[in-house]
Design an enzyme around this catalytic site. Structure first.
Site, PDB file in Angstrom:
ATOM      1  N   GLU A 122      -7.542  -0.273  -0.937  1.00 26.12           N
ATOM      2  CA  GLU A 122      -6.370  -1.090  -0.617  1.00 26.12           C
ATOM      3  C   GLU A 122      -5.102  -0.465  -1.187  1.00 26.12           C
ATOM      4  OE1 GLU A 122      -7.752  -5.593  -0.192  1.00 26.12           O
ATOM      5  OE2 GLU A 122      -8.143  -4.811  -2.192  1.00 26.12           O
ATOM      6  N   GLU A 142     -16.409  -4.858  -1.144  1.00 24.68           N
ATOM      7  CA  GLU A 142     -16.216  -6.192  -1.718  1.00 24.68           C
ATOM      8  C   GLU A 142     -17.292  -7.185  -1.312  1.00 24.68           C
ATOM      9  OE1 GLU A 142     -12.045  -4.512  -2.168  1.00 24.68           O
ATOM     10  OE2 GLU A 142     -13.802  -4.218  -0.902  1.00 24.68           O
TER      11      GLU A 142
END
Length: 265
Positions: A122, A142
């Site tokens: 990210e 994640e």
């Protein structure tokens, strides 16, 4: 100019010839993002955005094991055991780092010296350009950790084909550097030994251009992202290069067959 880190030894900041170099230096933790490292990165990106002498930013990491492995899971586990508040994205008193980088008004280049995973992926997505070593995989694990990839779940489907973005999020499996380049996530992939020079060449090719034009491009592209074409064309965000002294200098330098001397106004 060198500024000390909020977390000594974890993040370094230096400005040299119009480039701000921001370096994550936690190689023994695969450059994972501790809370203090996040705060330091936010402070340094804010400083670079406000410094008129900075025309572009190069984000990099030390070592070759990982560009950034994401959040420091050991620290998060210790916080949970101590009953401390979990740092939920887009909440709390501090602004989200990835949003801050995305909206930084100057070009941001990420040099990925190794895998970019979870929050590290990210972090790379928040930058404008990504140049990567050939072993720098890209992944969002994640779903295997019970986390949410809040930033990537919004941005990734806007950057690559929607079905591919969902596959990466749902399976939580990384993609190779070569595939990331084909998808447009990486601008280019180079042998690991060539990455420092290649990253430097890329950022220098940017700051050789008019700084007001660079800021105009960044602000128009980011602020007009979700607008209609007609609305975006009338946005007029960022400095106006058409009325600047640099515009006069750029045209005159072309006519006189010399390099322009940019002044940033």
């Amino acid at each position: 100019m060198i500024t000390t880190s909020l977390d000594p030894g974890a993040v370094h900041y230096e400005v040299l010839d119009h480039v701000a170099y921001i370096t994550i230096d936690r190689p023994t933790r695969r450059n994972a993002l501790s809370v203090s490292a996040l705060n330091a990165l936010a402070a340094f990106f804010t400083e670079a955005a406000e410094d008129a002498d900075v025309w572009a930013i190069l984000l990099r990491s030390t070592g070759d094991d990982a560009f950034c492995a994401g959040a420091d899971l050991k620290e998060l586990d210790e916080m949970a055991r101590a009953g401390a508040r979990f740092p939920v994205p887009m909440t709390g008193t501090s602004r989200n780092l990835f949003e801050l980088i995305l909206e930084t008004c100057k070009p941001v280049v990420a040099a990925l010296n190794g895998p970019a995973l979870a929050g590290g992926a990210e972090l790379a997505l928040a930058c404008d350009l990504r140049i990567a070593a050939d072993h720098a995989t890209f992944g969002l694990p994640e779903a295997k950790r019970g986390m949410g990839a809040n930033f990537a779940s919004v941005v990734l489907p806007r950057m690559i084909p929607r079905a591919v973005a969902f596959e990466m999020l749902y399976t939580a499996e990384p993609v190779s550097a070569e595939r990331a380049e084909r998808l447009g996530l990486y601008n280019r992939v180079v042998p690991a030994a060539e990455l420092p020079a290649a990253g430097e060449h890329l950022v220098r090719s940017i700051v050789g251009n008019a700084p007001l034009s660079l800021r105009r491009y960044k602000e128009m592209a980011v602020k007009g992202w979700e607008l209609s074409v007609h609305a975006a064309l009338r946005l007029n965000a960022g400095p106006n290069p058409y009325l600047s002294e640099d515009r006069e200098e750029g045209i005159r330098a072309f006519v006189e067959k010399r390099d322009p001397a940019w002044r940033g106004h």
